[in-house]
Design an enzyme around this catalytic site. Structure first.
Site, PDB file in Angstrom:
ATOM      1  N   LYS A   1      -1.238  -1.178  -4.353  1.00  0.00           N
ATOM      2  CA  LYS A   1      -2.366  -0.306  -4.027  1.00  0.00           C
ATOM      3  C   LYS A   1      -1.804   1.088  -3.874  1.00  0.00           C
ATOM      4  CE  LYS A   1      -4.739   0.159   0.406  1.00  0.00           C
ATOM      5  NZ  LYS A   1      -5.468  -0.631   1.431  1.00  0.00           N
TER       6      LYS A   1
ATOM      7  N   LYS B   1      -9.860  -6.606   7.736  1.00  0.00           N
ATOM      8  CA  LYS B   1      -8.809  -6.370   8.734  1.00  0.00           C
ATOM      9  C   LYS B   1      -9.332  -7.017  10.004  1.00  0.00           C
ATOM     10  CE  LYS B   1      -7.280  -2.010   6.700  1.00  0.00           C
ATOM     11  NZ  LYS B   1      -7.360  -0.531   6.753  1.00  0.00           N
TER      12      LYS B   1
ATOM     13  N   GLY C   1      -4.194  -4.128   6.196  1.00  0.00           N
ATOM     14  CA  GLY C   1      -3.229  -3.928   7.272  1.00  0.00           C
ATOM     15  C   GLY C   1      -3.452  -2.571   7.894  1.00  0.00           C
TER      16      GLY C   1
ATOM     17  N   ASP D   1      -7.072   3.228  -3.256  1.00  0.00           N
ATOM     18  CA  ASP D   1      -7.808   3.322  -1.986  1.00  0.00           C
ATOM     19  C   ASP D   1      -8.033   4.794  -1.654  1.00  0.00           C
ATOM     20  OD1 ASP D   1      -8.885   3.088   0.544  1.00  0.00           O
ATOM     21  OD2 ASP D   1      -7.194   1.996   1.418  1.00  0.00           O
TER      22      ASP D   1
ATOM     23  N   ASP E   1     -13.740  -1.268   3.092  1.00  0.00           N
ATOM     24  CA  ASP E   1     -12.799  -1.414   4.197  1.00  0.00           C
ATOM     25  C   ASP E   1     -13.471  -0.819   5.443  1.00  0.00           C
ATOM     26  OD1 ASP E   1     -10.765  -0.997   6.084  1.00  0.00           O
ATOM     27  OD2 ASP E   1      -9.358  -0.039   4.728  1.00  0.00           O
TER      28      ASP E   1
ATOM     29  N   LYS F   1      -2.776   5.070  -2.750  1.00  0.00           N
ATOM     30  CA  LYS F   1      -3.764   5.900  -2.073  1.00  0.00           C
ATOM     31  C   LYS F   1      -4.123   7.067  -2.980  1.00  0.00           C
ATOM     32  CE  LYS F   1      -3.899   3.832   2.008  1.00  0.00           C
ATOM     33  NZ  LYS F   1      -5.168   3.349   2.593  1.00  0.00           N
TER      34      LYS F   1
ATOM     35  N   GLU G   1     -11.028   0.906  -3.513  1.00  0.00           N
ATOM     36  CA  GLU G   1     -11.343   0.658  -2.110  1.00  0.00           C
ATOM     37  C   GLU G   1     -11.952   1.899  -1.461  1.00  0.00           C
ATOM     38  OE1 GLU G   1      -7.973  -1.091  -0.122  1.00  0.00           O
ATOM     39  OE2 GLU G   1      -8.733  -0.642   1.876  1.00  0.00           O
TER      40      GLU G   1
ATOM     41  N   SER H   1       0.853  -1.178   0.000  1.00  0.00           N
ATOM     42  CA  SER H   1       0.000   0.000   0.000  1.00  0.00           C
ATOM     43  C   SER H   1       0.892   1.231   0.000  1.00  0.00           C
ATOM     44  CB  SER H   1      -0.904  -0.023   1.240  1.00  0.00           C
ATOM     45  OG  SER H   1      -1.651   1.164   1.331  1.00  0.00           O
TER      46      SER H   1
HETATM   47  O1  OSB Z   1      -7.036   2.067   4.385  1.00  0.00           O
HETATM   48  O2  OSB Z   1      -6.088   0.204   4.264  1.00  0.00           O
HETATM   49  C1  OSB Z   1      -6.126   1.348   4.717  1.00  0.00           C
HETATM   50  C2  OSB Z   1      -2.987   1.985   6.823  1.00  0.00           C
HETATM   51  C3  OSB Z   1      -3.536   2.659   7.887  1.00  0.00           C
HETATM   52  C4  OSB Z   1      -4.873   2.933   7.896  1.00  0.00           C
HETATM   53  C5  OSB Z   1      -5.681   2.540   6.827  1.00  0.00           C
HETATM   54  C6  OSB Z   1      -5.141   1.841   5.757  1.00  0.00           C
HETATM   55  C7  OSB Z   1      -3.758   1.598   5.733  1.00  0.00           C
HETATM   56  C8  OSB Z   1      -3.072   0.960   4.624  1.00  0.00           C
HETATM   57  C9  OSB Z   1      -1.698   0.366   4.871  1.00  0.00           C
HETATM   58  O3  OSB Z   1      -3.497   0.967   3.495  1.00  0.00           O
HETATM   59  C10 OSB Z   1      -1.773  -1.099   5.180  1.00  0.00           C
HETATM   60  C11 OSB Z   1      -0.452  -1.642   5.630  1.00  0.00           C
HETATM   61  O4  OSB Z   1       0.539  -1.512   4.893  1.00  0.00           O
HETATM   62  O5  OSB Z   1      -0.392  -2.206   6.748  1.00  0.00           O
HETATM   63 MG    MG Z   2      -8.333   0.977   3.104  1.00  0.00          MG
END
Ligand code: OSB
Ligand code: MG
Length: 380
Positions: free
Chosen positions: A173, A274, A302, A200, A250, A175, A225, A147
């Site tokens: 992924k 999660k 995560g 995402d 999510d 953001k 996402e 991510s």
């Molecule tokens: O939206 O999935 C998410 C991290 C913190 C809060 C929300 C998210 C995330 C990630 C990173 O996308 C996930 C990771 O690398 O652990």
């Molecule tokens: Mg997410």
């Protein structure tokens, strides 16, 4: 092929508990991580250690110190654990009874997952078996995804994606947020035409943005996402009807009932599970089962966890329902030093080996733990 367990998980008795301690730790990130609603420069986490007859078991709360991803925070989790959840943890009750008692406490899935995770680690360690075996699953190499946070420039984004591809990640992924989406995705797609790519939004858009989001259909993303509100299921069903790209939820999914509503309404075609957000591993497995029975694939998200929570996510992904690479990346992507050994690393083909030791299968590095501790408290 799942391992055969003598007693179903829900019927397992907790057994004696000698001590419960709580830590608040803060591990600085290698570099800041930005999503549409927040930028974090480190991972602050609440940890629980449950001790029983010489066994130390651990649970990590996935909440952040702020309510910018979810409404729960480190502070609310500490409050709910101390005042409402831990008093329900009695030696003679079963895990199933504990889950039932926890239902009286409304919400607070992250707090619930923390103690659930520690108790499952304890039961597995008592049996001398790895956590995935306790959950009924066989080890398999776990394909790793990454991510990538919102970057300051397109160049930095392309560099980050190139590095991820070179490292062997199976899925990228990125953001996105309003004003930093279509052009960035187009640039990544142009440079990496065939890579499994998804975006995402962390709830940054509204239904009025449907026409704008429809432009993303041009980039054959594996999914988008959480485009709409963290709190919404219904409007995602209206958006999904207007997009060819599958939506993935999510933030909106807190339990099996949410997952059923989302799937049955057509709000998403994929679910990011999660375990720390949905109240723990047992609810995560129920969501995975239901989604799979409805033809909806799931993957493990995560929360930038320390090695404790990351190990839990790795064990969870041995469930064959997890057919899409998750957000479990190498430790070195997040931290220069972690509080457990060994670190999570990718093999040459981009897979993570599931720990084979008892319980979560990673050792606490006491020096590192001390180094990163903000506060420690004996709770029982
Ligand atoms: O939206 O999935 C998410 C991290 C913190 C809060 C929300 C998210 C995330 C990630 C990173 O996308 C996930 C990771 O690398 O652990
Ligand atoms: Mg997410």
């Amino acid at each position: 092929m799942g391992a055969v367990l003598k007693t179903p998980l829900a019927q397992r008795v907790l057994g004696p508990i000698d001590r419960i301690d709580q830590w608040i730790v803060r591990l600085p990130f290698v570099k800041p991580f930005s999503i549409s609603s927040a930028t974090w420069t480190g991972k602050e986490a609440l940890l629980l250690r449950v001790e029983s007859e010489g066994i130390s078991a651990w649970g990590e709360c996935v909440a952040d110190p702020d309510p910018y991803y979810a409404s729960e925070t480190t502070g609310t989790a500490a409050h709910i654990l101390r005042d409402f959840l831990l008093p329900l943890v009695e030696p003679e009750i079963t895990l199933g009874q504990l889950e039932q008692q926890f239902r009286r406490v409304r919400g607070h899935g992250m707090a619930k997952a923390t103690i659930e995770n520690a108790l499952l680690d304890l039961l597995a360690k008592r049996d001398g078996i790895p956590l995935h075996t306790l959950l009924g699953h066989a080890a398999r190499p776990i394909p790793s995804g990454i991510s990538i946070g919102i970057q300051d420039s397109e160049e930095e984004l392309l560099d980050a994606v190139a590095e991820a591809v070179a490292s062997g990640y199976h899925r990228v992924k990125m953001k996105i947020r309003r004003g930093c989406d279509v052009d960035r995705i187009a640039a990544v797609r142009e440079r990496f035409p065939a890579m499994a790519l998804m975006a995402d939004a962390n709830a940054d858009y509204s239904l009025d943005d449907a026409a704008h989001l429809r432009q993303l259909d041009a980039f054959h993303l594996t999914m988008i996402e959480q485009p709409l509100s963290y709190n919404d299921i219904y409007e995602h069903s209206l958006l999904q009807k207007q997009l060819a790209t599958p939506l993935c939820l999510d933030e909106s999914i807190h339990n099996l009932a949410d997952a059923r509503a989302a799937i049955d309404l057509g709000s998403c075609r994929v679910i990011n599970i999660k375990q720390g957000r949905v109240g723990g591993l047992m609810e995560a497995l129920r969501i995975a089962d239901y989604a799979t029975s409805r033809g909806v694939p799931v993957w493990s998200g995560g929360m930038d966890e320390t090695g404790i929570g990351r190990a839990v996510n790795i064990h969870l992904q041995t469930d064959p329902s997890f057919t899409i690479p998750g957000d479990t990346s190498e430790t070195s992507r997040y931290f220069t030093r972690d509080i457990v050994t060994p670190s999570v690393v990718l093999d040459d083909a981009g897979f993570i080996a599931v720990p084979s030791g008892a319980g979560i299968g990673v050792e606490i590095d006491e020096d590192a733990l001390r180094h990163f501790t903000l506060e420690m408290k004996r709770l029982r």
